[in-house]
Motif scaffolding. Structure first.
Motif, PDB file in Angstrom:
ATOM      1  N   GLY A   2     -14.819 -11.346  10.750  1.00 11.67           N
ATOM      2  CA  GLY A   2     -15.777 -12.457  10.824  1.00 11.67           C
ATOM      3  C   GLY A   2     -15.084 -13.738  11.242  1.00 11.67           C
ATOM      4  N   SER A   3     -15.616 -14.859  10.761  1.00 13.92           N
ATOM      5  CA  SER A   3     -15.112 -16.164  11.209  1.00 13.92           C
ATOM      6  C   SER A   3     -13.932 -16.610  10.350  1.00 13.92           C
ATOM      7  CB  SER A   3     -16.231 -17.200  11.129  1.00 13.92           C
ATOM      8  OG  SER A   3     -15.676 -18.502  11.103  1.00 13.92           O
TER       9      SER A   3
ATOM     10  N   SER B 202     -12.428 -19.517  10.633  1.00 14.31           N
ATOM     11  CA  SER B 202     -12.560 -20.916  10.215  1.00 14.31           C
ATOM     12  C   SER B 202     -13.539 -21.029   9.050  1.00 14.31           C
ATOM     13  CB  SER B 202     -12.896 -21.845  11.379  1.00 14.31           C
ATOM     14  OG  SER B 202     -14.110 -21.513  11.922  1.00 14.31           O
ATOM     15  N   ASP B 203     -14.561 -20.159   8.987  1.00 10.82           N
ATOM     16  CA  ASP B 203     -15.449 -20.182   7.807  1.00 10.82           C
ATOM     17  C   ASP B 203     -14.655 -19.835   6.544  1.00 10.82           C
ATOM     18  OD1 ASP B 203     -17.558 -20.775   9.425  1.00 10.82           O
ATOM     19  OD2 ASP B 203     -18.646 -18.879   9.120  1.00 10.82           O
TER      20      ASP B 203
ATOM     21  N   ILE C 167      -8.308 -20.860  17.150  1.00 11.03           N
ATOM     22  CA  ILE C 167      -9.382 -21.039  16.167  1.00 11.03           C
ATOM     23  C   ILE C 167      -9.532 -22.536  15.957  1.00 11.03           C
ATOM     24  CG2 ILE C 167     -10.208 -20.410  13.860  1.00 11.03           C
ATOM     25  CD1 ILE C 167      -9.459 -17.876  15.402  1.00 11.03           C
TER      26      ILE C 167
END
Ligand code: TMP
Length: 253
Positions: free
Chosen positions: A223-224, A226-227, A43
């Motif tokens: 989902g993400s 890193s978000d 990631i």
């Protein structure tokens, strides 16, 4: 940084020999693993965020008197830490049911617990870090009764500190895992918090929406990752400057 002696490489971090005796350099990788490394990914930027976040939590703990291994951040991915003798136990504190506790006892995730619950897992990848009792810990000599009492007290202090820090930015601390190490001073030792504190090792839920802002996003394909970690860092005001998104200039009338 050429020719540094690597002491240990784990799933998410690498330890190098430090510049002075009793120190080590902790390098945060971008690798994420789950289910004892059955699931793996890289990631981008995770290591940078966790380095900053762990620095933030450890520094705050130092300010309120919770002893820990952090000395200073060296760069985007590395921090200088005190070397400790790691106690081979993962110490988990839970405020709400989730994850393996929910599975084990059939509790709906998010159920408030009557009081914070401290659990211990024996650190052994080959065995999948099994849950162990205080009886096992004493009988097998992984820690003494005094160590255990100190570990529980330390873990509950970390829980109070982290719960407050997170509440202040609208996040519920559901549970977390810490590792604890011994520091020797002559013939005596004391215990300090080691390893890292980051969204890799906590469950963090947005208080309003319940959105998961921790490694469960990766474990459960939500989902993400890193978000999610960027959101935690943004709320705490610890986003490294080169990760912030540029905004358009605004005209001042
Ligand atoms: P669990 O519900 O899967 O036992 O996880 C409890 C807490 O410990 C959760 O915040 C995630 C964290 N954790 C780790 O940091 N490392 C691990 O290997 C595991 C299984 C959990």
């Amino acid at each position: 940084m050429a020719r540094r002696k690597k002491i240990y490489e784990g799933k998410a971090k690498i330890m190098y020999e430090g510049p002075e005796p009793g120190t080590m350099v902790q390098y945060f990788k971008d690798d994420a693993t789950a289910f004892n490394a059955e699931k793996k990914a890289t990631i981008e930027g995770k290591g940078v965020l966790n380095n900053r976040l762990s620095e933030y939590f450890m520094t705050g703990m130092t300010q309120v008197g919770i002893p820990n291994h952090f000395i200073k951040r060296l760069n985007m991915r590395e921090q200088l830490i005190r070397s400790v003798e790691i106690i081979p136990l993962e110490v988990i504190v839970r405020n709400f049911a989730a994850g393996s506790l929910s599975k084990r006892l059939g509790l709906v995730e998010g159920t408030p617990l009557p009081r914070p619950i401290v659990e211990f897992c024996y650190k052994d990848d080959a065995l999948g870090d099994p849950l162990v009792s205080e009886e096992h810990i004493i009988a097998f000599g992984w820690a003494t009764q005094q160590d255990l009492d100190d570990m529980i007290a330390l873990a509950l202090r970390v829980n109070d500190f982290m719960s407050g820090v997170m509440l202040a930015v609208g996040i519920k601390l559901v549970d977390f895992k810490i590792e604890i190490g011994r520091i020797w001073e002559n013939d005596f030792h004391r215990l300090i918090i080691a390893d890292e504190i980051s969204p890799d090792s906590c469950r963090l839920w947005d208080i309003e929406t319940g959105r998961k802002l921790d490694k469960d996003v990766f474990r459960r394909d939500l989902g993400s990752l890193s978000d999610a970690y960027t959101e935690v860092a943004r709320r705490l005001g610890v986003l490294p400057t080169n990760v912030t998104h540029a905004t358009k200039p605004t005209l001042i009338n």
